[in-house]
Design a protein around this motif. Structure first.
Motif: not given
Length: 307
Positions: A88-90, A75-76, A121-124
């Motif tokens: 990473v900033i979003m 994903l990243l 959770e996508l970035f756990e």
């Protein structure tokens, strides 16, 4: 997992999750303006279309299941488009929830915990951080009505809600209950003319003396163009040594060059008379006092208010 994969998995990921009508568009623009300088520091600010598409696609494929670590890394990689990054900033105000769902109950953003948790959770495996700006509920609901977005939800909310019960503490408590261990930064949209550079540095994880572009973005709608130019010249010649000095300078120029009525936020909502608005505002101030004192929250407030 290779050393490269381990490094990627521990990138710092900062998600700004809203709320609506509290400057998220300004943050996105600030990230764009500083993208080159941030990239030189290993900080990436990808285009919103990239991360929205990639995150939505993965959430749909997972269908409620947690991602595995390789999916997070992929994903990243999709978001970064082959660029390396330490951070990473979003930002997306809809991560807290779409506006209609922010107004579908008897409190603001009632489902924020269940909305943000799957995204987090996508970035756990990453070093995840969250931030959110708050705004006086009276001004927030007025903006929702004036925007014409989610009109049905806004009208139903106004018919059914008891305005005196609207507390941001309830919203923040729901978010912290869902994600108790994720660092959270809050501030008030009303304070951004004074604290904007600090907000951007906090989001980017930069030191206090880091130079930013667009440092006056939160002032442009409040101060006459001549006053803004004079403020920029003054600060260049007299760099403030403290946040308090910076704020005093900004306030002095706002007092002299501020646009008439620019800071006024008239509220004309059905059933919300002056007494109701006063009560809502007092509850907002009470909530800010409580939230700014919490150990599990980083609260950015004007230096004159810091306890």
């Amino acid at each position: 997992m290779t050393e490269t994969d381990q490094t990627a998995a521990r990138r710092r990921v900062h998600l700004h999750i809203g709320v609506h009508f509290a400057g998220t568009t300004r943050i996105v623009e600030g990230l764009r303006q500083n993208s080159q300088g941030f990239a030189e520091r290993g900080i990436r600010t990808p285009p919103a279309r990239l991360y929205r598409q990639a995150m939505t696609g993965l959430l749909e494929r997972l269908d409620g299941l947690p991602p595995i670590e390789t999916e997070e890394i992929e994903l990243l990689d999709d978001i970064l488009q082959g660029n390396t990054a330490k951070a990473v900033i979003m930002a997306d105000a809809n991560w807290a929830s779409p506006l209609a769902e922010a107004l579908h109950s008897d409190r603001l953003y009632p489902d924020i915990g269940t909305r943000v948790a799957p995204i987090a959770e996508l970035f756990e495996s990453s070093d995840l951080r969250l931030s959110m700006a708050l705004r006086n509920p009276a001004a927030f609901v007025q903006s929702a009505q004036d925007s014409g977005k989610a009109r049905g939800a806004t009208n139903a909310f106004l018919r059914n809600v008891q305005p005196e019960t609207l507390r941001w503490c309830d919203t923040v408590d729901a978010l912290r209950s869902a994600l108790p261990n994720v660092p959270l930064t809050l501030w008030c949209e009303e304070d951004t003319p004074l604290i904007w550079p600090r907000v951007m540095r906090q989001i980017a994880g930069l030191p206090k003396d880091a130079t930013l572009r667009g440092g006056f973005a939160a002032l442009r709608d409040l101060i006459q163009p001549e006053g803004l130019k004079r403020l920029q010249v003054f600060l260049a010649g007299h760099p403030p040594e403290t946040d308090a000095q910076y704020e005093r300078t900004v306030l002095a120029f706002l007092d002299k060059y501020g646009k008439e009525d620019a800071l006024d936020e008239p509220c004309d909502l059905p059933g919300w008379d002056a007494n109701v608005i006063e009560t809502v505002t007092q509850h907002y101030e009470d909530d800010i006092a409580v939230l700014s004192a919490r150990d599990d929250i980083t609260f950015i407030a004007p230096a004159s208010m810091a306890g």
